[in-house]
Design a protein around this motif. Structure first.
Motif, PDB file in Angstrom:
ATOM      1  N   VAL A 116      10.762   7.036   6.686  1.00 47.12           N
ATOM      2  CA  VAL A 116       9.539   6.413   6.367  1.00 47.12           C
ATOM      3  C   VAL A 116       8.664   6.232   7.688  1.00 47.12           C
ATOM      4  CG1 VAL A 116       7.905   4.873   5.254  1.00 47.12           C
ATOM      5  CG2 VAL A 116      10.252   5.613   4.134  1.00 47.12           C
TER       6      VAL A 116
ATOM      7  N   MET B 197       1.415   4.759   6.833  1.00 45.49           N
ATOM      8  CA  MET B 197       0.986   5.398   7.990  1.00 45.49           C
ATOM      9  C   MET B 197      -0.553   5.063   8.006  1.00 45.49           C
ATOM     10  SD  MET B 197       2.378   6.545  10.723  1.00 45.49           S
ATOM     11  CE  MET B 197       1.505   8.021  11.370  1.00 45.49           C
ATOM     12  N   GLN B 198      -1.048   4.680   7.083  1.00 46.07           N
ATOM     13  CA  GLN B 198      -2.447   4.601   7.513  1.00 46.07           C
ATOM     14  C   GLN B 198      -2.685   3.115   7.998  1.00 46.07           C
ATOM     15  OE1 GLN B 198      -5.325   6.213   6.427  1.00 46.07           O
ATOM     16  NE2 GLN B 198      -3.687   7.661   5.913  1.00 46.07           N
TER      17      GLN B 198
ATOM     18  N   GLU C 275       0.846  -1.076   0.071  1.00 52.67           N
ATOM     19  CA  GLU C 275      -0.022   0.029  -0.008  1.00 52.67           C
ATOM     20  C   GLU C 275       0.982   1.212  -0.030  1.00 52.67           C
ATOM     21  OE1 GLU C 275      -3.881  -0.949   2.646  1.00 52.67           O
ATOM     22  OE2 GLU C 275      -2.221  -2.105   3.462  1.00 52.67           O
ATOM     23  N   PRO C 276       0.542   2.429  -0.650  1.00 54.99           N
ATOM     24  CA  PRO C 276       1.256   3.622  -0.878  1.00 54.99           C
ATOM     25  C   PRO C 276       1.692   4.539   0.362  1.00 54.99           C
ATOM     26  CG  PRO C 276      -0.835   3.813  -1.529  1.00 54.99           C
ATOM     27  CD  PRO C 276      -0.827   2.451  -1.478  1.00 54.99           C
ATOM     28  N   ASP C 277       0.703   4.155   1.498  1.00 56.15           N
ATOM     29  CA  ASP C 277       0.976   4.928   2.677  1.00 56.15           C
ATOM     30  C   ASP C 277       1.172   4.157   3.784  1.00 56.15           C
ATOM     31  OD1 ASP C 277       1.196   6.843   4.720  1.00 56.15           O
ATOM     32  OD2 ASP C 277      -0.755   7.873   4.412  1.00 56.15           O
TER      33      ASP C 277
END
Length: 215
Positions: A170, A116-117, A112-114
């Motif tokens: 990150v 932090m989700q 998944e791209p983020d």
């Protein structure tokens, strides 16, 4: 045998001085000297005793592994995924790293791209868990402790931060992290681990004197 007497509910020996003011142990005190990650790693890489003390319990923990309780076709799929992700090997690697440094984590990569989700398990389909990566405190650091008692992650970091060799950083949501803590520090401790509040003590912390004497 020396003359024994009981004063103030403790045993004393007036011949040897045990329990009296001349007892040599009365001047002894426990002092906490934190074992640094560098010291622990050096001991692991140079002392065969330390390597065995670290490796053998970790390997024993995953030796028998586990048996799934489900229908045959479901068990086959689960075991295939475990082999693909090398779950047993990754767990052993994380256990060994945590015993050396006081802690380690497994990062669950979903592509998944983020990161932090929050990780929503319902969205991860078969094969959606792409990899498991073991990270040590030298590679990943926790953020501030969450203190809201109603928070599902109360007592955990609000995020983890992974650092790259080029300086890139990150941030990762804690739901994507599986922590392995070695010897946990007592809550409210006066002495934090050398790496910070989140991690535990390395195995070497409590056996250092015995190992040095043996070596």
């Amino acid at each position: 045998m020396g003359f024994l007497a009981k004063f103030s509910d403790r045993l004393v020996n007036v011949m040897s001085g045990q329990g009296t003011t001349v007892d040599r142990r009365s001047a002894a005190a426990y002092v906490f000297n934190a074992v640094t990650p560098e010291q622990s790693e050096a001991a692991y890489r140079t002392s065969w005793i330390v390597r065995k003390l670290v490796d053998i319990p970790a390997k024993d923990m995953v030796r028998n592994w586990r048996d799934w309780q489900a229908k045959g076709d479901v068990i086959e799929k689960l075991e295939n995924e475990e082999r693909r992700l090398r779950v047993k090997a990754k767990a052993r690697e994380a256990l060994i790293a945590s015993r050396i440094y006081g802690g380690a984590v497994i990062y669950m990569g979903t592509g998944e791209p983020d990161p932090m989700q929050p990780l929503d398990a319902e969205r991860v389909k078969q094969g959606g868990l792409r990899f498991l990566r073991v990270l040590t405190p030298n590679q990943i650091t926790p953020g501030s402790e969450r203190l809201d008692p109603e928070d599902d992650f109360c007592g955990e970091p609000d995020y983890f931060e992974m650092r790259g060799n080029g300086g890139a950083r990150v941030r990762i949501h804690p739901s994507r992290i599986l922590p392995f803590i070695s010897q946990r520090v007592p809550g409210g401790s006066y002495h934090h681990h050398a790496l910070g509040w989140y991690w535990g003590d390395p195995v070497l912390q409590s056996i250092r004197d015995a190992v040095v004497n043996a070596d």
